[in-house]
Design an enzyme around this catalytic site. Sequence first.
Site, PDB file in Angstrom:
ATOM      1  N   PRO A 130      21.520   1.672  30.187  1.00  0.00           N
ATOM      2  CA  PRO A 130      21.231   3.092  30.454  1.00  0.00           C
ATOM      3  C   PRO A 130      19.965   3.572  29.754  1.00  0.00           C
ATOM      4  CG  PRO A 130      23.480   2.790  29.669  1.00  0.00           C
ATOM      5  CD  PRO A 130      22.752   1.503  29.430  1.00  0.00           C
ATOM      6  N   ASP A 143      14.568   1.048  56.053  1.00  0.00           N
ATOM      7  CA  ASP A 143      15.588   1.493  55.102  1.00  0.00           C
ATOM      8  C   ASP A 143      15.168   2.818  54.475  1.00  0.00           C
ATOM      9  OD1 ASP A 143      17.241  -0.595  55.417  1.00  0.00           O
ATOM     10  OD2 ASP A 143      16.700  -1.649  53.581  1.00  0.00           O
ATOM     11  N   ARG A 157      16.247  -8.149  49.507  1.00  0.00           N
ATOM     12  CA  ARG A 157      15.947  -7.607  50.839  1.00  0.00           C
ATOM     13  C   ARG A 157      14.449  -7.531  51.105  1.00  0.00           C
ATOM     14  NH1 ARG A 157      19.917  -4.832  53.372  1.00  0.00           N
ATOM     15  NH2 ARG A 157      18.443  -3.427  54.358  1.00  0.00           N
ATOM     16  N   GLU A 167      29.475  -2.201  23.379  1.00  0.00           N
ATOM     17  CA  GLU A 167      28.597  -1.048  23.126  1.00  0.00           C
ATOM     18  C   GLU A 167      27.145  -1.366  23.452  1.00  0.00           C
ATOM     19  OE1 GLU A 167      31.398   1.060  22.885  1.00  0.00           O
ATOM     20  OE2 GLU A 167      29.577   2.112  22.295  1.00  0.00           O
TER      21      GLU A 167
END
Length: 246
Positions: free
Chosen positions: A89, A169, A154, A116
Amino acid sequence: MRVAAISIFPEMFRAITDYGVSGRAVSEGHLVLDCINPRTFTHDRHRTVDDRPYGGGPGMVMKAEPLEAAIDEAVERVGGEAKVICLSPQGRVLDQAMVESLAEEPGLVLLSGRYEGIDERVLESWVDEEISIGDYVLSGGELAAMVLVDAVVRQIPGVLGHSQSAVEDSFADGLLDCPHYTRPEAHRGSRVPEVLLGGDHERIRRWRLKQSLQRTLIRRPELLQERELTAEEQRLLAEIENERPD
Ligand SMILES: Nc1nonc1C(=O)N[C@@H]1CC[C@H](O)C1
């Protein structure tokens, strides 16, 4: 493209090696995915890969030594020229531009944390970039790594059956995708838009572009701020604005 995924749950990656577009990319040799388990590089009876955090606090932290040995092995498997990415994150949030750039790399090493997180000294000395798939906390980096691989694979020429699919897309051209329909023409009283049934390809292209612009304007207007609009797109946006109910 060669990718090495480092994870204590390597079997999770069957989700992309055994199914769909990414599975076909593997079977057709466009993608080689190696999975490396840091437990392989432990030497104690319990094959320990985590320990308590210095300074106290909840949860466990992934130890540096097993991860560094796994990264070493991964870089070798990928063939030396590898970008080492940790999914976390704390990273830059993945977008289409990053996906297209990553697809140009000769090889990727993807580090999936658990617990963690990972001892900071691994991030400082071994990781080229941290990448996030969004501002939320997952139980592990594996799903994030698989999202990244799926999006990147892709972009590899030959992976998608119809080369236009990647271009059309959502986000490939900076707009959200247009609506899609398939048989039957009428479903629970809702009909497929007439324009799609007529076979007039230019009229269909224009309708699809207008739908993409309208959907982007309503759902993700900020994408239009960043975009250099073509003359046709400007005309279609003007039509959309004129058609808006007062
Ligand atoms: N969002 C994300 N985008 O990539 N990875 C994540 C993510 O939440 N990772 C977890 C955080 C602690 C655990 O180690 C794994």
